[in-house]
Design a protein around this motif. Sequence first.
Motif, mmCIF file in Angstrom:
data_model
loop_
_atom_site.group_PDB
_atom_site.id
_atom_site.type_symbol
_atom_site.label_atom_id
_atom_site.label_comp_id
_atom_site.label_asym_id
_atom_site.label_seq_id
_atom_site.Cartn_x
_atom_site.Cartn_y
_atom_site.Cartn_z
ATOM 1 N N GLN A 169 -0.099 15.163 9.164
ATOM 2 C CA GLN A 169 0.071 13.750 8.806
ATOM 3 C C GLN A 169 0.153 13.592 7.287
ATOM 4 N N LEU A 170 -0.628 14.420 6.580
ATOM 5 C CA LEU A 170 -0.575 14.422 5.114
ATOM 6 C C LEU A 170 0.834 14.800 4.653
ATOM 7 N N SER A 171 1.395 15.819 5.273
ATOM 8 C CA SER A 171 2.732 16.269 4.892
ATOM 9 C C SER A 171 3.767 15.173 5.179
ATOM 10 N N TRP B 214 3.554 27.037 1.873
ATOM 11 C CA TRP B 214 2.289 27.607 2.340
ATOM 12 C C TRP B 214 1.091 26.709 2.055
ATOM 13 N N TYR B 215 0.200 26.681 3.030
ATOM 14 C CA TYR B 215 -1.096 26.004 2.896
ATOM 15 C C TYR B 215 -2.177 27.012 3.275
ATOM 16 N N SER B 216 -3.422 26.714 2.895
ATOM 17 C CA SER B 216 -4.518 27.531 3.430
ATOM 18 C C SER B 216 -5.564 26.604 4.022
ATOM 19 N N SER C 22 -1.841 14.557 -10.928
ATOM 20 C CA SER C 22 -0.645 14.402 -11.756
ATOM 21 C C SER C 22 0.620 14.191 -10.930
ATOM 22 N N PRO C 23 1.073 12.925 -10.832
ATOM 23 C CA PRO C 23 2.399 12.690 -10.247
ATOM 24 C C PRO C 23 3.447 13.049 -11.306
ATOM 25 N N THR C 24 4.306 13.992 -10.992
ATOM 26 C CA THR C 24 5.363 14.353 -11.943
ATOM 27 C C THR C 24 6.515 13.367 -11.769
ATOM 28 N N SER C 25 7.382 13.305 -12.773
ATOM 29 C CA SER C 25 8.589 12.498 -12.577
ATOM 30 C C SER C 25 9.511 13.281 -11.643
ATOM 31 N N ALA D 223 3.306 12.051 5.105
ATOM 32 C CA ALA D 223 3.177 10.973 4.113
ATOM 33 C C ALA D 223 3.822 11.333 2.783
ATOM 34 N N SER D 224 4.174 12.626 2.584
ATOM 35 C CA SER D 224 4.799 13.013 1.309
ATOM 36 C C SER D 224 6.302 12.749 1.308
ATOM 37 N N ALA D 225 6.847 12.349 2.442
ATOM 38 C CA ALA D 225 8.292 12.083 2.503
ATOM 39 C C ALA D 225 8.630 10.906 1.583
ATOM 40 N N GLU D 226 9.844 10.927 1.050
ATOM 41 C CA GLU D 226 10.247 9.907 0.063
ATOM 42 C C GLU D 226 10.701 8.622 0.763
ATOM 43 N N SER E 42 -5.645 23.408 1.547
ATOM 44 C CA SER E 42 -5.150 23.434 0.177
ATOM 45 C C SER E 42 -3.728 23.946 0.159
ATOM 46 N N ARG E 43 -3.085 23.781 -0.990
ATOM 47 C CA ARG E 43 -1.654 24.060 -1.139
ATOM 48 C C ARG E 43 -1.448 25.313 -1.959
ATOM 49 N N LEU E 44 -0.464 26.119 -1.551
ATOM 50 C CA LEU E 44 -0.088 27.310 -2.318
ATOM 51 C C LEU E 44 1.378 27.139 -2.731
ATOM 52 N N LYS F 157 7.331 8.240 -9.673
ATOM 53 C CA LYS F 157 6.916 8.099 -8.258
ATOM 54 C C LYS F 157 6.138 6.792 -8.079
ATOM 55 N N ASP F 158 6.164 6.292 -6.834
ATOM 56 C CA ASP F 158 5.537 4.992 -6.553
ATOM 57 C C ASP F 158 4.046 4.989 -6.921
ATOM 58 N N THR F 159 3.384 6.119 -6.679
ATOM 59 C CA THR F 159 1.947 6.196 -6.972
ATOM 60 C C THR F 159 1.684 5.884 -8.448
ATOM 61 N N LEU F 160 2.507 6.479 -9.329
ATOM 62 C CA LEU F 160 2.325 6.276 -10.771
ATOM 63 C C LEU F 160 2.634 4.820 -11.138
ATOM 64 N N VAL G 146 0.841 -1.209 0.000
ATOM 65 C CA VAL G 146 0.000 0.000 0.000
ATOM 66 C C VAL G 146 0.872 1.254 0.000
ATOM 67 N N ASN G 147 0.460 2.274 -0.767
ATOM 68 C CA ASN G 147 1.157 3.564 -0.806
ATOM 69 C C ASN G 147 0.143 4.684 -0.601
ATOM 70 N N LEU G 148 0.600 5.760 0.048
ATOM 71 C CA LEU G 148 -0.283 6.909 0.293
ATOM 72 C C LEU G 148 0.531 8.188 0.130
ATOM 73 N N SER G 149 0.143 9.066 -0.820
ATOM 74 C CA SER G 149 0.912 10.304 -1.064
ATOM 75 C C SER G 149 -0.016 11.441 -1.464
ATOM 76 N N PRO G 150 0.346 12.684 -1.089
ATOM 77 C CA PRO G 150 -0.465 13.837 -1.478
ATOM 78 C C PRO G 150 -0.086 14.401 -2.852
ATOM 79 N N TYR G 151 -1.093 14.891 -3.567
ATOM 80 C CA TYR G 151 -0.893 15.497 -4.892
ATOM 81 C C TYR G 151 -1.797 16.719 -5.025
ATOM 82 N N SER G 152 -1.176 17.889 -5.215
ATOM 83 C CA SER G 152 -1.990 19.100 -5.355
ATOM 84 C C SER G 152 -2.198 19.496 -6.809
ATOM 85 N N PHE G 153 -1.600 18.758 -7.728
ATOM 86 C CA PHE G 153 -1.996 18.925 -9.138
ATOM 87 C C PHE G 153 -3.219 18.024 -9.274
ATOM 88 N N PHE G 154 -4.363 18.584 -8.939
ATOM 89 C CA PHE G 154 -5.554 17.762 -8.723
ATOM 90 C C PHE G 154 -6.816 18.590 -8.919
HETATM 91 C C1 LIG Z 1 0.677 19.022 -0.208
HETATM 92 C C2 LIG Z 1 1.565 18.317 -1.199
HETATM 93 C C3 LIG Z 1 1.206 18.292 -2.528
HETATM 94 C C4 LIG Z 1 1.995 17.631 -3.467
HETATM 95 N N1 LIG Z 1 1.599 17.616 -4.776
HETATM 96 C C5 LIG Z 1 2.321 16.932 -5.683
HETATM 97 C C6 LIG Z 1 1.882 16.849 -7.046
HETATM 98 O O1 LIG Z 1 0.844 17.383 -7.423
HETATM 99 N N2 LIG Z 1 2.620 16.124 -7.911
HETATM 100 C C7 LIG Z 1 3.752 15.471 -7.520
HETATM 101 O O2 LIG Z 1 4.377 14.807 -8.331
HETATM 102 N N3 LIG Z 1 4.196 15.529 -6.242
HETATM 103 C C8 LIG Z 1 3.496 16.226 -5.320
HETATM 104 N N4 LIG Z 1 3.915 16.267 -4.010
HETATM 105 C C9 LIG Z 1 5.095 15.480 -3.635
HETATM 106 C C10 LIG Z 1 4.740 14.001 -3.464
HETATM 107 O O3 LIG Z 1 3.749 13.834 -2.472
HETATM 108 C C11 LIG Z 1 6.026 13.244 -3.062
HETATM 109 O O4 LIG Z 1 6.911 13.273 -4.148
HETATM 110 C C12 LIG Z 1 5.783 11.830 -2.617
HETATM 111 O O5 LIG Z 1 6.959 11.361 -1.999
HETATM 112 C C13 LIG Z 1 5.462 10.890 -3.740
HETATM 113 O O6 LIG Z 1 5.289 9.640 -3.146
HETATM 114 P P1 LIG Z 1 5.329 8.259 -3.896
HETATM 115 O O7 LIG Z 1 6.693 8.153 -4.596
HETATM 116 O O8 LIG Z 1 5.176 7.299 -2.780
HETATM 117 O O9 LIG Z 1 4.194 8.228 -4.876
HETATM 118 C C14 LIG Z 1 3.180 16.969 -3.055
HETATM 119 C C15 LIG Z 1 3.548 17.013 -1.705
HETATM 120 C C16 LIG Z 1 2.757 17.689 -0.792
HETATM 121 C C17 LIG Z 1 3.157 17.711 0.639
#
Ligand SMILES: Cc1cc2nc3c(=O)[nH]c(=O)nc-3n(C[C@H](O)[C@H](O)[C@H](O)COP(=O)(O)O)c2cc1C
Length: 304
Positions: free
Chosen positions: A100-102, A196-198, A65-68, A104-107, A190-192, A76-79, A44-52
Amino acid sequence: MPAPATRPVTPADLSPADFYQYLIGAVAPRPIAFASTVSAEGAVNLSPYSFFTIVSQNPPMLVFSPTSRGRDNSEKDTLHNVRAVPEVVINICDYALVEQLSLASAEYPSGVNEFTKAGLTEAKSDKVRPPRVAECPAAFECVVEQIIALGDGPGHGNLVLCRVVQAHFREDILLAGKPGIDPLKLEAVSRLGGDWYSRLRPENLFTVGRPNRHLGIGFDELPAHLRHSDLLTGNDLAKLANVERAALPTPAQIAEIKAEPMVAYLLHKHRDDAAEQQKQLTLLARQWLAKGRVAEAWRVLLVS
Ligand SMILES: Cc1cc2nc3c(=O)[nH]c(=O)nc-3n(C[C@H](O)[C@H](O)[C@H](O)COP(=O)(O)O)c2cc1C
């Protein structure tokens, strides 16, 4: 009023990483998808994405959108997971969960479960394999319909098009008696740009009436003295311009408003200074516009 100074910025003149800083600062606030996926092996994987965002009502579709990775163009693992198992749960976090969301974004290395790292609870989904986040106020179980790469260099986006097949909402955020979410109850985050967040707070929310039931006269048909007034803002003028022609004040209504106590007082007080009289009546109209008293504002603005 002179137009404010602007700076032209051409993406081709900057590194992608620098232009990205402008993108995320200006396209803000962005909602955050907290995406739960599973690998072919079931990790299982859990990650935040603000390109959404939402991209379709029927069928209900979301996209993120998970970017490279910028440093080595790796995926990224999610992709990687949605390619192997085309399912995802998009969880929505409130303010109580933002740290906690933040976290979970750690690599963390592939195979590490961010539910465990971020102290969140897996709840079994109804229709897809990835679990949802039990603590989240809203969650969308989705089938991944398409993945579209937006380039091949470091930092390129990958649109993950998700069709919602099931949703879960915490009871206390629902509107009473009709479908929908109460914006006063969901403290969405939300993300800025930068770090920054709001956070949505009831005191920052307001409604704007939709002009879809009638056609307002538009800015171009506002009287010139209103359009060029230094006292009325773009928002004030838009409220006036949103009034239909048939609802504009009649001469009788304009005459009538002169008897309104505040209007009568200002007309009398500034009877020897036409410019001051106009200014004070305009300021009164602004106060009324702020309170939604648009018809009366129109009348007082046409008095002199
Ligand atoms: C609030 C927030 C929003 C993020 N939005 C994106 C995003 O839109 N696209 C992206 O590629 N990474 C985004 N990231 C970074 C990913 O969450 C981060 O690279 C994560 O480690 C990817 O995890 P994974 O490799 O397990 O999928 C964001 C991080 C945070 C904290």
